[in-house]
Every structure is written in C-alpha cells, then in structure tokens.
Design an enzyme around this catalytic site. Structure first.
Site, PDB file in Angstrom:
ATOM      1  CG  ASP A  10      -1.800  -1.075   1.087  1.00 47.88           C
ATOM      2  OD1 ASP A  10      -1.678  -2.136   0.271  1.00 47.88           O
ATOM      3  OD2 ASP A  10      -2.886  -1.156   2.082  1.00 47.88           O
TER       4      ASP A  10
ATOM      5  CD  GLU B 217      -1.121  -5.926   8.802  1.00 50.26           C
ATOM      6  OE1 GLU B 217      -1.209  -5.659   9.993  1.00 50.26           O
ATOM      7  OE2 GLU B 217      -1.550  -5.669   7.909  1.00 50.26           O
TER       8      GLU B 217
END
Ligand code: 2M8
Length: 458
Positions: free
Chosen positions: A189, A420
């Site tokens: 992102d 993550e």
C-alpha cells in the site's frame, strides 16, 4: 553497516511443532464460515491476494477450506474478469472497516447484489495458489484428490478471465504490462515506490473529516499509512468510482497509473502456473499459449522496468513515462521469473545481498533516509514477499540462500508470533497479531522444500 537479523542455526523439531500448532490455531480463529479473514479486528472481510497465500498453507491442514476460500473469492469475480481486492462480508457492519461497501458503492453484477465487493484488484497470486493447493491436496487421499480435480477445473477458466482482464483492459501503458490504478492494488500500500506518482494525486484532507479511518481504532498510527496517504487513497477511489470502475479512457481521467515490477512478475508467474494447470487438465494447446504469454510479459518487464543505473527494477509512472527512483522490495521480485537473463539475476542478487536489503528482505532500502522500521510497507519485513523471494532463489538455483531464508522466516515467526509484519532489525512483531497469511505461509515453509516445477536446472 549491516544490521540484518542474525544468521540462525538449524531448526529444532519442537520449535517446528510449536510453530505448526500455533499457525493452525490462527487459521482456525480466522475462519469465517466460507472464507478466511486476514485478521479479525483490522481486516474483517475477505482480501484477494491474502486468500491465495492463505490457501497455499491451508492446503496442508484443510484442503476443503483452501478450495472454499478460493471459490468464495472467484464467485465474486466481475463479468469483465476482474477479481475484486475485497469481497465484503454482509454480516460485518459498514463501520467495522473503512472504506466499506457503501463507500465503494459497486453496482450489482451477475447474480451478486450491489455493494458486495470493491472495484479494484490485487496481484494475481491465485493461479500459483491453485496449483500449489492441487499439488498438496493429493497427499490427503482419494477424496481430496477428486475434490482437487473438480475445483481446479472450476477455477481454470476463471483464472484465465482474470489474466485476460489484467493483460488487456489494464494494459494502460500499451507496452504489454498491467497498470495498477490505486496503491492498494499493489498490496504494498504505502510503499515508497508510489511516492513520486502519488505526489501528482490531489490530496484533500477534508475527505478524512467526512469519513473516519477505522484502522487507527485498532492499530498504532505510527505503524500505518499517514492521513495524507489516506486522503489520496480515498480520492483515487472517488475518481475510479465516478465512471463505475470502467477502464476505457481511464488514463485521461485518473491521476494514478503505475506498472509495478512485483505485480507484473506475479502476472507472468500466473501464466506459468496456468500452463501447469492446463497441462494437468489435458489442455495442451492452452498450456503452450500460457507459456508464450509468460515469456511476453517477462520481456516487457525487462524492456520497461529495468534500470541499468541502479541495477534493479523500478515502478514506471505511466503518466510521466519515468521510472520511480525508490529502491523497494518490489524491484527484487522479478527474480521469480525463470526466463530472467543471467546478468539480471546476478544484478538482483547483488542488490539483495547489499546493505540496502539482506535476508529476510525489508520492504524498502535500509539505507534510504526515509526508511521507516515501523511503518507498514516502508521498511518492515513481510512474510509473503519473503516467501516470493525464496521462490525466486529456488527458481535460479540459489538453494543455500533459499534455505537460510526459510530458516530465518520460521525462527522470526516462532520467536515473535504470527504478526502481520516485523521490525527489520529487532524482529518485533507489528500490526495485527494473529495474521492469516503469516500463519499459512509458516505452514508451507515448514512443510515444503521442493523447487518450483519450471525452475532453471540448478
Ligand atoms: C493491507 O491493505 C488494506 C487495503 O487493501 C488496508 O491497509 O486496509 C495490505 O497489507 C494488503 O496487502 C493486504 O492484502 C490487506 C489485508 O491483509 O491489508
């Protein structure tokens, strides 16, 4: 000065068993009936490339769920072939994720109700996943092998349609590569790879007073993209949404169009996986077509994204025709391509071994002044990209480095948890603590030491 994670001794069997069991528990917790969520709190819907990485690991413990997850995703495929980056769970409230279904406001299509998905895509990891799940399902006996065959046959034309969409409708630069039209499409992102192109995207911070970021309720702001990033992300959705997510003429009315080396390397690798699948399904002519397409995409990546001066691949801003300057992990991922010429393989290996990266690879050049050890795709170590790097190492016969990387990843997750992402020097876990692809790929790293079928002879 290097400050990579220290080299690690051989894995102990009890460590492998502990990691295996904890990974299975994460995947049990995150299963939502007919799909897996990346994490319960931060990402309460189904994500596209997550589903692919998840299926690869889930295949070892529950192949039926691995196929179910892929099927749920492809049931939401658009008539034009695009596979949405999020499939929304109707049982989850609008307020639980931003931007949610009402913001995307996708029209009804096929037999799907309106607002069921987003209108953008993610890297097409799914053909690779389908092939990996198929390969491993046979080990579960005759019933699973039968199921695998049925699911592979169901998926094949849908995977082909996904490739068609990306290689034609998204060939915005007319050079044979797919453009991403939103940073979220890259999966990386807030990577510095988009900074230059994003500087030309209008940033309207007022948009964020209108819509509230939900991610900051459940994670640390220092670990996430900034408000400025988010205002541009939201603005780009508004722009694409305005014409119902149509791609015709998009370049003229949309501020962001970039050719990413990682996305396109996955696109080419998907054609190679489709060649394997087509061969297995007895579709010999199609297998040859897929191999040909893989070669064409590989040639286009080299022609358009290679930077002789930096000795690595960079993202191309289609609007300006310029390669972006940042050295990001996406520039190393063409190593996945078996037909990459030897001198370029060597150049990527030099870059990877330099103090800018090192194994496990961080998401961004460690020596860059704006390298950020905490912030998402601007520094931290991610397991999925390292899994892809390992695949590249195996593809070109770097077996020792591939094994060192495998061991380092297993130890990193065992020591710190199924996070993550990870701090690139201390290894501290960051972001969501029970993250599905970290768990799933840990299973694969523990279970599979084989080399991809189309690797160069080592
Ligand atoms: C992250 O992206 C989403 C938007 O799609 C987000 O920040 O809310 C990325 O890491 C992406 O690669 C990933 O697929 C997604 C879900 O894990 O989270």
């Amino acid at each position: 000065m290097h400050d990579h994670l220290p080299p690690t001794p051989a894995l102990k069997p009890d460590m492998s068993a502990e990691l295996w069991n904890s990974a299975v528990r994460v995947l049990e917790t995150n299963w939502a009936g007919d799909h897996m969520v990346p994490s319960r709190r931060l990402y309460p819907h189904q994500w596209s490339w997550d589903a692919a990485f998840i299926a690869i690991g889930l295949a070892y413990v529950n192949p039926t769920r691995a196929w179910r997850d892929l099927r749920s995703l492809f049931e939401a495929q658009w008539p034009d072939g695009r596979v949405p980056h999020i499939v929304f769970d109707p049982a989850t409230a609008e307020a639980d994720y931003f931007p949610g279904p009402a913001f995307w406001d996708v029209p009804a299509y096929g037999n799907r109700a309106a607002r069921g998905s987003t209108g953008i895509v993610q890297p097409p990891m799914h053909a690779i996943a389908a092939w990996e799940v198929y390969r491993h399902a046979a080990a579960h006996g005759a019933n699973c092998a039968q199921e695998a065959r049925t699911e592979l046959e169901w998926l094949y034309p849908r995977l082909v349609a996904q490739q068609r969409y990306l290689t034609t409708d998204r060939n915005l630069g007319r050079g044979g590569l797919a453009s991403i039209v939103h940073p979220w499409e890259s999966g990386l992102d807030n990577s510095p790879a988009w900074d230059e192109a994003m500087a030309n995207v209008p940033a309207d911070l007022a948009l964020l007073s209108q819509y509230r970021r939900r991610d900051l309720d459940v994670s640390d702001a220092a670990h996430r993209p900034t408000d400025l990033d988010y205002s541009r992300y939201v603005g780009l959705v508004v722009s694409y949404r305005a014409e119902g997510y149509a791609d015709a003429g998009l370049l003229d009315r949309h501020a962001f169009a970039v050719e990413c080396p990682a996305f396109n390397s996955i696109l080419a690798s998907a054609e190679l996986a489709l060649a394997q699948i087509a061969g297995e399904l007895g579709r010999t002519a199609e297998a040859a077509t897929h191999r040909h397409r893989a070669a064409q995409i590989t040639a286009a990546i080299i022609r358009r994204l290679w930077n002789e001066e930096t000795g690595t691949f960079h993202a191309l801003d289609v609007h300006t025709g310029k390669l972006t300057p940042a050295n990001c992990v996406s520039g190393l991922l063409p190593l996945m391509l078996p037909d990459l010429p030897a001198d370029l393989v060597q150049a990527i290996m030099n870059e990877m071994r330099s103090n800018r990266f090192g194994l496990p690879v961080p998401s961004y050049d460690r020596t860059a002044p704006d390298f950020d050890t905490m912030r998402y795709w601007r520094g931290p170590v991610w397991i999925n990209v390292n899994w892809l790097v390992r695949r590249g190492l195996l593809m070109h016969g770097f077996r020792d480095e591939a094994e060192d990387l495998r061991t380092a990843m297993v130890r990193l997750v065992h020591r710190n948890g199924h996070f993550e992402y990870f701090h690139p020097t201390t290894g501290e876990g960051l972001g969501a603590p029970t993250f599905s692809w970290t768990a799933a790929l840990s299973l694969d790293l523990l279970a599979d030491r084989s080399v991809p079928a189309y690797a160069k002879a080592g």
